[in-house]
Write an enzyme that holds these catalytic residues in place. Sequence first.
Site, PDB file in Angstrom:
ATOM      1  N   LYS A 182      29.406  32.469  -0.713  1.00 57.05           N
ATOM      2  CA  LYS A 182      28.434  31.497  -1.224  1.00 57.05           C
ATOM      3  C   LYS A 182      27.896  30.528  -0.189  1.00 57.05           C
ATOM      4  O   LYS A 182      28.616  30.097   0.709  1.00 57.05           O
ATOM      5  CB  LYS A 182      29.086  30.671  -2.339  1.00 57.05           C
ATOM      6  CG  LYS A 182      29.408  31.480  -3.575  1.00 57.05           C
ATOM      7  CD  LYS A 182      28.185  31.747  -4.397  1.00 57.05           C
ATOM      8  CE  LYS A 182      28.337  31.048  -5.724  1.00 57.05           C
ATOM      9  NZ  LYS A 182      27.094  31.090  -6.455  1.00 57.05           N
TER      10      LYS A 182
ATOM     11  N   SER B 237      31.911  27.878  -1.558  1.00 57.01           N
ATOM     12  CA  SER B 237      32.653  27.880  -2.810  1.00 57.01           C
ATOM     13  C   SER B 237      34.129  28.050  -2.488  1.00 57.01           C
ATOM     14  O   SER B 237      34.493  28.695  -1.511  1.00 57.01           O
ATOM     15  CB  SER B 237      32.164  29.041  -3.682  1.00 57.01           C
ATOM     16  OG  SER B 237      33.214  29.505  -4.512  1.00 57.01           O
TER      17      SER B 237
ATOM     18  N   HIS C 138       3.929  29.606 -14.869  1.00 55.28           N
ATOM     19  CA  HIS C 138       4.974  30.127 -15.769  1.00 55.28           C
ATOM     20  C   HIS C 138       6.110  30.791 -14.996  1.00 55.28           C
ATOM     21  O   HIS C 138       6.763  31.693 -15.513  1.00 55.28           O
ATOM     22  CB  HIS C 138       4.407  31.123 -16.779  1.00 55.28           C
ATOM     23  CG  HIS C 138       3.146  30.658 -17.443  1.00 55.28           C
ATOM     24  ND1 HIS C 138       3.150  29.969 -18.633  1.00 55.28           N
ATOM     25  CD2 HIS C 138       1.852  30.769 -17.066  1.00 55.28           C
ATOM     26  CE1 HIS C 138       1.887  29.686 -18.969  1.00 55.28           C
ATOM     27  NE2 HIS C 138       1.088  30.150 -18.024  1.00 55.28           N
TER      28      HIS C 138
ATOM     29  N   GLU D 245      20.760  20.291  -5.748  1.00 55.38           N
ATOM     30  CA  GLU D 245      21.212  20.214  -7.142  1.00 55.38           C
ATOM     31  C   GLU D 245      21.545  18.777  -7.532  1.00 55.38           C
ATOM     32  O   GLU D 245      21.257  18.324  -8.646  1.00 55.38           O
ATOM     33  CB  GLU D 245      22.437  21.102  -7.348  1.00 55.38           C
ATOM     34  CG  GLU D 245      22.109  22.586  -7.225  1.00 55.38           C
ATOM     35  CD  GLU D 245      23.368  23.429  -7.119  1.00 55.38           C
ATOM     36  OE1 GLU D 245      24.111  23.504  -8.109  1.00 55.38           O
ATOM     37  OE2 GLU D 245      23.608  23.996  -6.044  1.00 55.38           O
TER      38      GLU D 245
END
Length: 460
Positions: free
Chosen positions: A285, A279, A158, A292
């Site tokens: 970043k 970024s 979980h 992704e």
Amino acid sequence: MKKSKMWGGRFAAGPADIMERINASIEFDQRLFKQDIACSKAHVKMLLDQCIISGDDGSKILNGLDQILVEIETGKLQFQVELEDIHLNIESRLKELIGDAAGRLHTARSRNDQVATDFRLWVRDTVDQLDLQLRDLQAALIAQGESHFDTLLPGLTHLQPAQPITFGHHMLAYVEMLGRDRSRLSDCRKRLNECPLGSAALAGTSFPVDRNATALLLGFDRPMLNSLDAVSARDFAAEFLSVAAITAVNLSRFAEEIVLWASPQFGFVELSDSFSTGSSIMPQKRNPDAAELARGKTGRILGALQALLVVIKGLPLAYAKDLQEDKEPVFDAADSLTLVIAALTGMLGDMKINKDAMVAALEEGFPTATDLADWLVRELDLPFRDAHHVTGVLVRSAEIKGCGLADLSLSEMQKVEKRINDSVFSVLSFEASAASRTSFGGTAPQLVCEALAAAKERYL
Ligand code: ARG
């Protein structure tokens, strides 16, 4: 309007421009050129052996096809939309090169069995290439697993801290998943490896072709048994896409873990500069874009399976032009999967593991609570449900005190269960917890070491 020079005989006028455009597949099926030439050469050799064409015509055709292969590989052949597809482009070029003998290539053959054969060959080549790539990814997982067979981190259920596990064990979970993907690829390869060639348009041919010979020449296990099925079956492509879809979903789960682990909140791994992106506005970043995109490209791979199944769904036997729509989803899914596997392999290869962050994470969420409950069962003979309850109360005390289970004093524990003794502390460390998981397939470092060696034997 110009008439098609390949099939225009019975037409008074040529196709409308829009007809030509909707009909043409050369833009994408040019990718089949190698398979198409291999298929044609096998067909010609068989026609020669069966004395269906003369030796002279046969060798002209074979030489011409070899030359066309070179022309295409070196970018010298300009494909033409008017010539519809890869099959007619190659045949038309053959006519330019060797003259009328080229017209004999299509004896006892149709584009229907031709394209079905080419496409099977292409999918087979792709299956072989993907298998090698998945093997490389397994090797990268095993290498990381070997460097960190005993590195501890919280195993989650979980997404909540559950029990300490070893990083090597976590890597091996994906090795197993990919092992099944490879075995699905191999099953798919076995079923697709039958040859449609010689089924002609749909009904077979009146020429004395030798279908065993062409099947053998092209590396197929046998000719397909039924000519109607041979020209219209695309379940081999759907099966390939099903395997690709399952593989993509497995890889997407791995990519998702990398995304989580690379986030500052977890901080479990650091991706190298070559596999991170910045970024344009936020200078701090380091984004895990490749992971992704591995996750994101799963969408189009699942979509490809859906697209092909819907194309096939309503088709009566045998061939219908709808089947020309079989190729783009397969090409796109294969390209995407190829890219995804390569990117994940590269990313994993130089990914750094941050042991300190993993240990710090173990301090949260009482991951040795099960060990405590098991100790109560083993040493005090409590029924597991009671042990679970006692442990729950102890977890609550530690939570209130803001410490780990191992930081509770013996007297604090004895307030909850008076028979608890000092030896309980031996099971509360993260190392002891992982080392105790020695059941078959468990996370104990010793077992993980053995499992890594076995995985190398089995998969690499
Ligand atoms: N380009 C076609 C395809 O990919 C080749 C087969 C054409 N057959 C036909 N009967 N028109 O399906």
